[in-house]
Design a protein around this motif. Sequence first.
Motif, PDB file in Angstrom:
ATOM      1  N   SER A   1      -5.015  40.113  60.300  1.00 32.08           N
ATOM      2  CA  SER A   1      -4.157  39.130  59.630  1.00 32.08           C
ATOM      3  C   SER A   1      -4.854  38.536  58.413  1.00 32.08           C
ATOM      4  O   SER A   1      -4.223  38.347  57.366  1.00 32.08           O
ATOM      5  CB  SER A   1      -3.753  38.026  60.607  1.00 32.08           C
ATOM      6  OG  SER A   1      -2.926  38.551  61.625  1.00 32.08           O
TER       7      SER A   1
ATOM      8  N   PHE B   1      -3.036  38.685  54.863  1.00 34.25           N
ATOM      9  CA  PHE B   1      -2.390  37.487  54.326  1.00 34.25           C
ATOM     10  C   PHE B   1      -3.262  36.574  53.486  1.00 34.25           C
ATOM     11  O   PHE B   1      -2.757  35.937  52.575  1.00 34.25           O
ATOM     12  CB  PHE B   1      -1.790  36.663  55.467  1.00 34.25           C
ATOM     13  CG  PHE B   1      -0.772  37.426  56.261  1.00 34.25           C
ATOM     14  CD1 PHE B   1       0.445  37.770  55.707  1.00 34.25           C
ATOM     15  CD2 PHE B   1      -1.036  37.826  57.556  1.00 34.25           C
ATOM     16  CE1 PHE B   1       1.389  38.488  56.424  1.00 34.25           C
ATOM     17  CE2 PHE B   1      -0.099  38.545  58.293  1.00 34.25           C
ATOM     18  CZ  PHE B   1       1.110  38.876  57.720  1.00 34.25           C
ATOM     19  N   SER B   2      -4.553  36.449  53.789  1.00 29.37           N
ATOM     20  CA  SER B   2      -5.273  35.369  53.122  1.00 29.37           C
ATOM     21  C   SER B   2      -6.525  35.795  52.380  1.00 29.37           C
ATOM     22  O   SER B   2      -7.121  34.990  51.696  1.00 29.37           O
ATOM     23  CB  SER B   2      -5.650  34.288  54.148  1.00 29.37           C
ATOM     24  OG  SER B   2      -6.556  34.811  55.093  1.00 29.37           O
TER      25      SER B   2
ATOM     26  N   TYR C   1      -1.183  32.484  63.153  1.00 32.08           N
ATOM     27  CA  TYR C   1      -2.161  32.616  62.073  1.00 32.08           C
ATOM     28  C   TYR C   1      -1.630  31.998  60.784  1.00 32.08           C
ATOM     29  O   TYR C   1      -2.320  31.231  60.113  1.00 32.08           O
ATOM     30  CB  TYR C   1      -2.512  34.090  61.853  1.00 32.08           C
ATOM     31  CG  TYR C   1      -3.538  34.288  60.776  1.00 32.08           C
ATOM     32  CD1 TYR C   1      -4.886  34.131  61.044  1.00 32.08           C
ATOM     33  CD2 TYR C   1      -3.151  34.580  59.472  1.00 32.08           C
ATOM     34  CE1 TYR C   1      -5.829  34.280  60.049  1.00 32.08           C
ATOM     35  CE2 TYR C   1      -4.095  34.724  58.473  1.00 32.08           C
ATOM     36  CZ  TYR C   1      -5.425  34.580  58.765  1.00 32.08           C
ATOM     37  OH  TYR C   1      -6.355  34.706  57.778  1.00 32.08           O
ATOM     38  N   LEU C   2      -0.391  32.324  60.438  1.00 31.88           N
ATOM     39  CA  LEU C   2       0.193  31.795  59.208  1.00 31.88           C
ATOM     40  C   LEU C   2       0.360  30.278  59.258  1.00 31.88           C
ATOM     41  O   LEU C   2       0.209  29.601  58.244  1.00 31.88           O
ATOM     42  CB  LEU C   2       1.523  32.476  58.913  1.00 31.88           C
ATOM     43  CG  LEU C   2       1.419  33.950  58.535  1.00 31.88           C
ATOM     44  CD1 LEU C   2       2.811  34.558  58.394  1.00 31.88           C
ATOM     45  CD2 LEU C   2       0.615  34.150  57.269  1.00 31.88           C
TER      46      LEU C   2
ATOM     47  N   HIS D   1      -1.059  27.548  56.616  1.00 32.49           N
ATOM     48  CA  HIS D   1      -0.176  26.528  56.047  1.00 32.49           C
ATOM     49  C   HIS D   1      -0.749  25.134  56.275  1.00 32.49           C
ATOM     50  O   HIS D   1      -0.745  24.297  55.366  1.00 32.49           O
ATOM     51  CB  HIS D   1       1.215  26.648  56.663  1.00 32.49           C
ATOM     52  CG  HIS D   1       2.167  25.612  56.174  1.00 32.49           C
ATOM     53  ND1 HIS D   1       2.689  25.630  54.894  1.00 32.49           N
ATOM     54  CD2 HIS D   1       2.679  24.517  56.773  1.00 32.49           C
ATOM     55  CE1 HIS D   1       3.476  24.581  54.731  1.00 32.49           C
ATOM     56  NE2 HIS D   1       3.497  23.905  55.859  1.00 32.49           N
TER      57      HIS D   1
END
Length: 119
Positions: free
Chosen positions: A51, A55-56, A101-102, A106
């Motif tokens: 992840s 995503f990051s 995870y998201l 956030h």
Amino acid sequence: TWGLFSMETLLDDILEKLHLQNYHDSKELPDELEKIVLDEKLDKAAIALISSRIFSDDRGLFPFLLEASGQKDRLHSTLRKYIFEIIAKYIERHKVEVLSYLSLIHISEPTRQAEISYA
């Protein structure tokens, strides 16, 4: 099944090749990526690692997709398509973990922005 360190090394190698555009085939790197990301036996640590690379991470998949979006040739278009499909399958398979995870990203983003503006 993968060891976390070997998984991280393989993912980082794939991501580096993508960002450096070190590929000649639209399917080779996505096939390698898919073997890792869609492995049936991923544990929570592996899902968190993957992840982060999707995503990051600054050198992750989404930044690559943004960089490559300006390139309109068939190789890049096909490569982006395969990567989007892999990400979609990954999210479908690991919805709960990905949402968790998201949500952490956030929640931590305002803190990170505050630290940047304070500095």
